[in-house]
Design a protein around this motif. Structure first.
Motif, mmCIF file in Angstrom:
data_model
loop_
_atom_site.group_PDB
_atom_site.id
_atom_site.type_symbol
_atom_site.label_atom_id
_atom_site.label_comp_id
_atom_site.label_asym_id
_atom_site.label_seq_id
_atom_site.Cartn_x
_atom_site.Cartn_y
_atom_site.Cartn_z
ATOM 1 N N ASP A 54 0.853 -1.194 0.000
ATOM 2 C CA ASP A 54 0.000 0.000 0.000
ATOM 3 C C ASP A 54 0.887 1.242 0.000
ATOM 4 O O ASP A 54 2.105 1.158 0.198
ATOM 5 N N HIS A 55 0.243 2.384 -0.181
ATOM 6 C CA HIS A 55 0.903 3.694 -0.194
ATOM 7 C C HIS A 55 1.620 3.967 1.143
ATOM 8 O O HIS A 55 1.329 3.334 2.166
ATOM 9 N N GLN A 56 2.495 4.963 1.089
ATOM 10 C CA GLN A 56 3.174 5.365 2.322
ATOM 11 C C GLN A 56 2.214 6.130 3.221
ATOM 12 O O GLN A 56 1.494 7.022 2.770
ATOM 13 N N SER A 57 2.245 5.769 4.486
ATOM 14 C CA SER A 57 1.411 6.456 5.473
ATOM 15 C C SER A 57 2.016 6.214 6.859
ATOM 16 O O SER A 57 3.040 5.540 6.978
ATOM 17 N N ARG A 58 1.357 6.753 7.860
ATOM 18 C CA ARG A 58 1.772 6.468 9.234
ATOM 19 C C ARG A 58 0.778 5.454 9.792
ATOM 20 O O ARG A 58 -0.384 5.776 10.012
ATOM 21 N N TYR A 59 1.239 4.199 9.941
ATOM 22 C CA TYR A 59 0.343 3.097 10.276
ATOM 23 C C TYR A 59 0.405 2.757 11.772
ATOM 24 O O TYR A 59 1.480 2.436 12.281
ATOM 25 N N PRO A 60 -0.753 2.797 12.454
ATOM 26 C CA PRO A 60 -0.772 2.303 13.835
ATOM 27 C C PRO A 60 -0.526 0.790 13.844
ATOM 28 O O PRO A 60 -1.153 0.057 13.071
ATOM 29 N N VAL A 61 0.393 0.355 14.683
ATOM 30 C CA VAL A 61 0.776 -1.059 14.736
ATOM 31 C C VAL A 61 0.242 -1.654 16.041
ATOM 32 O O VAL A 61 0.487 -1.124 17.119
ATOM 33 N N ARG A 62 -0.500 -2.744 15.920
ATOM 34 C CA ARG A 62 -1.140 -3.368 17.084
ATOM 35 C C ARG A 62 -0.470 -4.706 17.410
ATOM 36 O O ARG A 62 -0.535 -5.645 16.619
ATOM 37 N N PRO A 63 0.192 -4.779 18.570
ATOM 38 C CA PRO A 63 0.831 -6.043 18.940
ATOM 39 C C PRO A 63 -0.208 -7.131 19.226
ATOM 40 O O PRO A 63 -1.254 -6.843 19.814
ATOM 41 N N LEU A 64 0.082 -8.351 18.797
ATOM 42 C CA LEU A 64 -0.798 -9.487 19.100
ATOM 43 C C LEU A 64 -0.193 -10.352 20.191
ATOM 44 O O LEU A 64 -0.879 -11.124 20.844
ATOM 45 N N ASP A 65 1.118 -10.257 20.342
ATOM 46 C CA ASP A 65 1.823 -11.075 21.334
ATOM 47 C C ASP A 65 2.863 -10.190 22.027
ATOM 48 O O ASP A 65 4.060 -10.294 21.781
ATOM 49 N N VAL A 98 2.798 4.003 16.308
ATOM 50 C CA VAL A 98 2.455 4.473 14.969
ATOM 51 C C VAL A 98 3.752 4.578 14.181
ATOM 52 O O VAL A 98 4.691 5.255 14.605
ATOM 53 N N SER A 99 3.801 3.884 13.073
ATOM 54 C CA SER A 99 5.042 3.865 12.282
ATOM 55 C C SER A 99 5.316 5.264 11.722
ATOM 56 O O SER A 99 4.378 6.009 11.450
ATOM 57 N N PRO A 100 6.579 5.600 11.542
ATOM 58 C CA PRO A 100 6.867 6.778 10.713
ATOM 59 C C PRO A 100 6.335 6.503 9.305
ATOM 60 O O PRO A 100 5.849 5.406 9.019
ATOM 61 N N LEU A 101 6.444 7.481 8.422
ATOM 62 C CA LEU A 101 5.962 7.319 7.055
ATOM 63 C C LEU A 101 6.591 6.063 6.438
ATOM 64 O O LEU A 101 7.819 5.976 6.316
ATOM 65 N N ASP A 102 5.767 5.083 6.102
ATOM 66 C CA ASP A 102 6.309 3.817 5.597
ATOM 67 C C ASP A 102 5.262 3.116 4.745
ATOM 68 O O ASP A 102 4.095 3.512 4.737
#
Ligand SMILES: [Zn+2]
Length: 252
Positions: A152-163, A177-181
């Motif tokens: 997908d396009h570059q954006s700032r993606y919130p990352v949700r841990p599962l473990d 939240v990832s930097p622009l990636d």
């Protein structure tokens, strides 16, 4: 100074120096990890990434790095080192950050994964998931633990841990939240792989594994699809993630 205060102070100093000794002794005794970074190819600044990786991991334990940055800057290239069947032998862990999507040579890729099948742990970062993408055989993707062919396009993606309890996610903020990636679209998480964290696509609304582990014929593999931008490589959370992931992988 009153004698009792002096005694208390020297006791305190003794405790501090004992604590310091306890803290530094194992590190001093630890043998440096022998790590190999394979990098090069299209689309990213691999000199910068290599510097951020090797400098950034210093606080997490001693590592002796060997860096192989070759194959040119296009989507088609090969690393000479892999011609040697024993190429991974001198290393405790190999970091794959190479990016050759159009290299389509099954015999060549078989030589790479053979070393990992024989037991050398690996860390796989970002474009390593799209390298050797032109191959129809799943040789490389089975090793990665994920199948991905686009992002997908570059954006700032919130990352949700599962473990969150996994050692690779030690100290990982939730959410981060990832930097622009770029968010890599994961078509398949292999049965041997386990997602440690996911991020949601802004296009199709699906959660995609962005941090995971894989057991490749019993060999530990740690992966993340983030790592496109200089901003990501400058983020202490991303560097800590790579550090913990690498040490987990190398720990067998
Ligand atoms: Zn990228």
């Amino acid at each position: 100074m009153k004698p009792r205060l002096v005694v208390l102070l020297s006791l305190f100093a003794g405790v501090v120096s004992l604590a310091l000794a306890a803290d530094t002794a194992p590190a001093a005794a630890a043998k440096p990890l022998r790590a190999l970074l394979i990098t090069g190819g299209c689309c990213h600044d691999y000199d910068f990434q290599a510097k951020m990786l090797t400098e950034g991991l210093k606080p997490y334990g001693p590592i002796t790095w060997t860096i192989v940055n070759e194959g040119g800057k296009t989507t088609k290239g090969q690393i000479k080192l892999y011609e040697d069947p024993q190429w991974a032998k001198p290393y405790d862990v190999v970091v794959h950050n190479e990016c050759f999507a159009d290299t389509n040579d099954p015999a060549y890729v078989a030589k790479i994964v053979a070393a990992h099948r024989a037991g050398t742990p690996a860390v796989v970062i970002h474009c390593a998931m799209h390298t050797y993408r032109a191959m129809t055989e799943d040789t490389w993707r089975e090793f990665l633990g994920v199948t991905s062919r686009r992002h997908d396009h570059q954006s700032r993606y919130p990352v949700r841990p599962l473990d969150a309890a996994h050692p690779a996610l030690a100290g990982f903020p939730s959410p981060w939240v990832s930097p622009l990636d770029e968010l890599y679209v994961i078509d398949k998480l292999w049965p041997t792989a386990k997602a440690l964290a996911v991020a949601k696509s802004e296009k199709d609304g699906n959660d995609y594994a962005c941090i995971w582990t894989n057991s490749y014929h019993g060999t530990r593999v740690f992966g993340t699809t983030f790592g496109h931008s200089k901003e990501t490589w400058s983020d202490p959370t991303f560097i800590a993630l790579l550090a913990h992931g690498l040490h987990w992988a190398a720990g067998k």
